[in-house]
Design a protein around this motif. Structure first.
Motif, PDB file in Angstrom:
ATOM      1  N   ASN A 111       0.834  -1.203   0.000  1.00 25.81           N
ATOM      2  CA  ASN A 111       0.000   0.000   0.000  1.00 25.81           C
ATOM      3  C   ASN A 111       0.865   1.248   0.000  1.00 25.81           C
ATOM      4  O   ASN A 111       0.538   2.238  -0.644  1.00 25.81           O
ATOM      5  CB  ASN A 111      -0.927   0.020   1.209  1.00 25.81           C
ATOM      6  N   ASN A 112       1.965   1.207   0.756  1.00 29.34           N
ATOM      7  CA  ASN A 112       2.893   2.323   0.804  1.00 29.34           C
ATOM      8  C   ASN A 112       4.304   1.764   0.704  1.00 29.34           C
ATOM      9  O   ASN A 112       4.857   1.277   1.692  1.00 29.34           O
ATOM     10  CB  ASN A 112       2.731   3.109   2.111  1.00 29.34           C
ATOM     11  N   PRO A 113       4.924   1.816  -0.480  1.00 27.69           N
ATOM     12  CA  PRO A 113       6.265   1.253  -0.634  1.00 27.69           C
ATOM     13  C   PRO A 113       7.369   2.102  -0.006  1.00 27.69           C
ATOM     14  O   PRO A 113       8.498   1.651   0.117  1.00 27.69           O
ATOM     15  CB  PRO A 113       6.438   1.177  -2.151  1.00 27.69           C
ATOM     16  N   VAL A 114       7.051   3.314   0.426  1.00 34.22           N
ATOM     17  CA  VAL A 114       8.040   4.212   1.021  1.00 34.22           C
ATOM     18  C   VAL A 114       8.209   3.863   2.500  1.00 34.22           C
ATOM     19  O   VAL A 114       7.242   3.655   3.214  1.00 34.22           O
ATOM     20  CB  VAL A 114       7.594   5.683   0.877  1.00 34.22           C
ATOM     21  N   GLY A 115       9.454   3.797   2.939  1.00 35.79           N
ATOM     22  CA  GLY A 115       9.706   3.612   4.364  1.00 35.79           C
ATOM     23  C   GLY A 115       9.838   2.169   4.819  1.00 35.79           C
ATOM     24  O   GLY A 115       9.767   1.903   6.016  1.00 35.79           O
ATOM     25  N   VAL A 116      10.035   1.231   3.909  1.00 29.72           N
ATOM     26  CA  VAL A 116      10.256  -0.162   4.302  1.00 29.72           C
ATOM     27  C   VAL A 116      11.544  -0.218   5.114  1.00 29.72           C
ATOM     28  O   VAL A 116      12.534   0.424   4.770  1.00 29.72           O
ATOM     29  CB  VAL A 116      10.348  -1.076   3.056  1.00 29.72           C
ATOM     30  N   ARG A 117      11.532  -0.988   6.193  1.00 32.39           N
ATOM     31  CA  ARG A 117      12.717  -1.112   7.051  1.00 32.39           C
ATOM     32  C   ARG A 117      13.211  -2.547   7.102  1.00 32.39           C
ATOM     33  O   ARG A 117      12.448  -3.493   6.947  1.00 32.39           O
ATOM     34  CB  ARG A 117      12.381  -0.685   8.479  1.00 32.39           C
TER      35      ARG A 117
ATOM     36  N   GLU B 245       2.937   0.972   7.874  1.00 28.75           N
ATOM     37  CA  GLU B 245       1.482   0.852   7.814  1.00 28.75           C
ATOM     38  C   GLU B 245       0.853   2.196   7.425  1.00 28.75           C
ATOM     39  O   GLU B 245       1.518   3.229   7.418  1.00 28.75           O
ATOM     40  CB  GLU B 245       0.936   0.382   9.171  1.00 28.75           C
ATOM     41  N   SER B 246      -0.433   2.182   7.128  1.00 24.38           N
ATOM     42  CA  SER B 246      -1.118   3.401   6.682  1.00 24.38           C
ATOM     43  C   SER B 246      -1.106   4.497   7.744  1.00 24.38           C
ATOM     44  O   SER B 246      -1.151   5.678   7.415  1.00 24.38           O
ATOM     45  CB  SER B 246      -2.553   3.084   6.262  1.00 24.38           C
ATOM     46  N   ASP B 247      -0.995   4.124   9.029  1.00 27.51           N
ATOM     47  CA  ASP B 247      -0.937   5.128  10.088  1.00 27.51           C
ATOM     48  C   ASP B 247       0.487   5.600  10.377  1.00 27.51           C
ATOM     49  O   ASP B 247       0.725   6.370  11.290  1.00 27.51           O
ATOM     50  CB  ASP B 247      -1.587   4.599  11.369  1.00 27.51           C
TER      51      ASP B 247
ATOM     52  N   TYR C  92       5.075   0.928  12.423  1.00 34.67           N
ATOM     53  CA  TYR C  92       5.626  -0.353  11.980  1.00 34.67           C
ATOM     54  C   TYR C  92       5.143  -1.423  12.945  1.00 34.67           C
ATOM     55  O   TYR C  92       5.174  -1.236  14.144  1.00 34.67           O
ATOM     56  CB  TYR C  92       7.158  -0.321  11.974  1.00 34.67           C
ATOM     57  N   ARG C  93       4.709  -2.542  12.386  1.00 31.19           N
ATOM     58  CA  ARG C  93       4.237  -3.635  13.233  1.00 31.19           C
ATOM     59  C   ARG C  93       5.099  -4.862  13.008  1.00 31.19           C
ATOM     60  O   ARG C  93       6.317  -4.756  13.013  1.00 31.19           O
ATOM     61  CB  ARG C  93       2.770  -3.878  12.969  1.00 31.19           C
ATOM     62  N   GLU C  94       4.504  -6.008  12.804  1.00 30.18           N
ATOM     63  CA  GLU C  94       5.264  -7.259  12.678  1.00 30.18           C
ATOM     64  C   GLU C  94       6.015  -7.367  11.352  1.00 30.18           C
ATOM     65  O   GLU C  94       5.633  -6.774  10.350  1.00 30.18           O
ATOM     66  CB  GLU C  94       4.353  -8.474  12.861  1.00 30.18           C
ATOM     67  N   MET C  95       7.082  -8.144  11.394  1.00 32.72           N
ATOM     68  CA  MET C  95       7.873  -8.419  10.208  1.00 32.72           C
ATOM     69  C   MET C  95       7.041  -9.284   9.258  1.00 32.72           C
ATOM     70  O   MET C  95       6.277 -10.140   9.691  1.00 32.72           O
ATOM     71  CB  MET C  95       9.154  -9.171  10.585  1.00 32.72           C
ATOM     72  N   ARG C  96       7.212  -9.050   7.976  1.00 35.57           N
ATOM     73  CA  ARG C  96       6.540  -9.859   6.954  1.00 35.57           C
ATOM     74  C   ARG C  96       7.577 -10.748   6.290  1.00 35.57           C
ATOM     75  O   ARG C  96       8.707 -10.317   6.041  1.00 35.57           O
ATOM     76  CB  ARG C  96       5.895  -8.974   5.898  1.00 35.57           C
ATOM     77  N   GLU C  97       7.208 -11.972   6.012  1.00 35.98           N
ATOM     78  CA  GLU C  97       8.061 -12.880   5.252  1.00 35.98           C
ATOM     79  C   GLU C  97       7.246 -13.361   4.068  1.00 35.98           C
ATOM     80  O   GLU C  97       6.118 -13.834   4.229  1.00 35.98           O
ATOM     81  CB  GLU C  97       8.504 -14.070   6.109  1.00 35.98           C
TER      82      GLU C  97
END
Length: 131
Positions: free
Chosen positions: A50-56, A84-86, A89-94
Motif C-alpha cells: 500500500n505504501n512502498p516508502v519507508g520499508v525497514r 502501515e497506513s498510520d 511499523y508492526r510485525e515483520m513480513r516474510e
C-alpha cells in the motif's frame, strides 16, 4: 457496472488449491534462473505494498530451486517491515516469490515453510523504494 470488478476479483483469490499464475507454466524439469529477479521484484513490490516508502530492515535470499506444489521452481524469500497506513511499523513480513521460466510468477504470503532455512542478506534497494 460495480459488480464486474467484484466478480473478477473473486477469480484472483488466494486459494491454495487454485493458484494464480502470471506467466506460462511449461512445467519443465529444470527452470531458467531469474537473472533480473531484483529489479522485477522491486517493480512488483511497488504495486503490492500500500505504501512502498519507508520499508525497514529489508532482507532477501537469492533464488534457489525448490519443489513447490510438486513442481520445480526458483524461489526467493523476502523479510521486511512495511510502513502501515498510520505511519507505524508492526510485525515483520516474510514472503516467498516464485519464478517460472525466469520470470516472477507469484508471491506467497504464508512463506514460513517455503522459506525455511533461507540465507538472507540485506536488500537496501527495497528500503529506498519510492512511489
Amino acid at each position: 457496472m460495480v459488480l464486474l470488478p467484484i466478480a473478477l476479483a473473486g477469480c484472483l483469490g488466494n486459494d491454495e488449491s487454485r493458484p494464480t499464475s502470471f506467466v506460462e507454466d511449461s512445467n519443465a524439469a529444470s527452470q531458467r534462473y531469474p537473472d533480473n529477479y531484483r529489479p522485477e521484484l522491486l517493480a512488483f513490490m511497488r504495486t503490492y505494498l500500500n505504501n512502498p516508502v519507508g520499508v525497514r530492515n529489508a532482507e532477501i535470499a537469492e533464488p534457489v530451486q525448490r519443489t513447490v506444489g510438486g513442481r520445480l521452481r526458483y524461489v526467493s524469500c523476502l523479510r521486511f517491515y512495511p510502513r502501515e497506513s498510520d505511519g507505524a511499523y508492526r510485525e515483520m513480513r516474510e514472503r516467498a516469490v516464485m519464478f517460472v521460466s525466469g520470470r516472477l510468477d507469484r508471491l506467497v504470503e504464508n512463506a514460513s515453510e517455503v522459506c525455511a532455512g533461507a540465507a538472507y542478506a540485506p536488500f537496501p534497494e527495497m528500503e529506498k523504494m519510492q512511489r
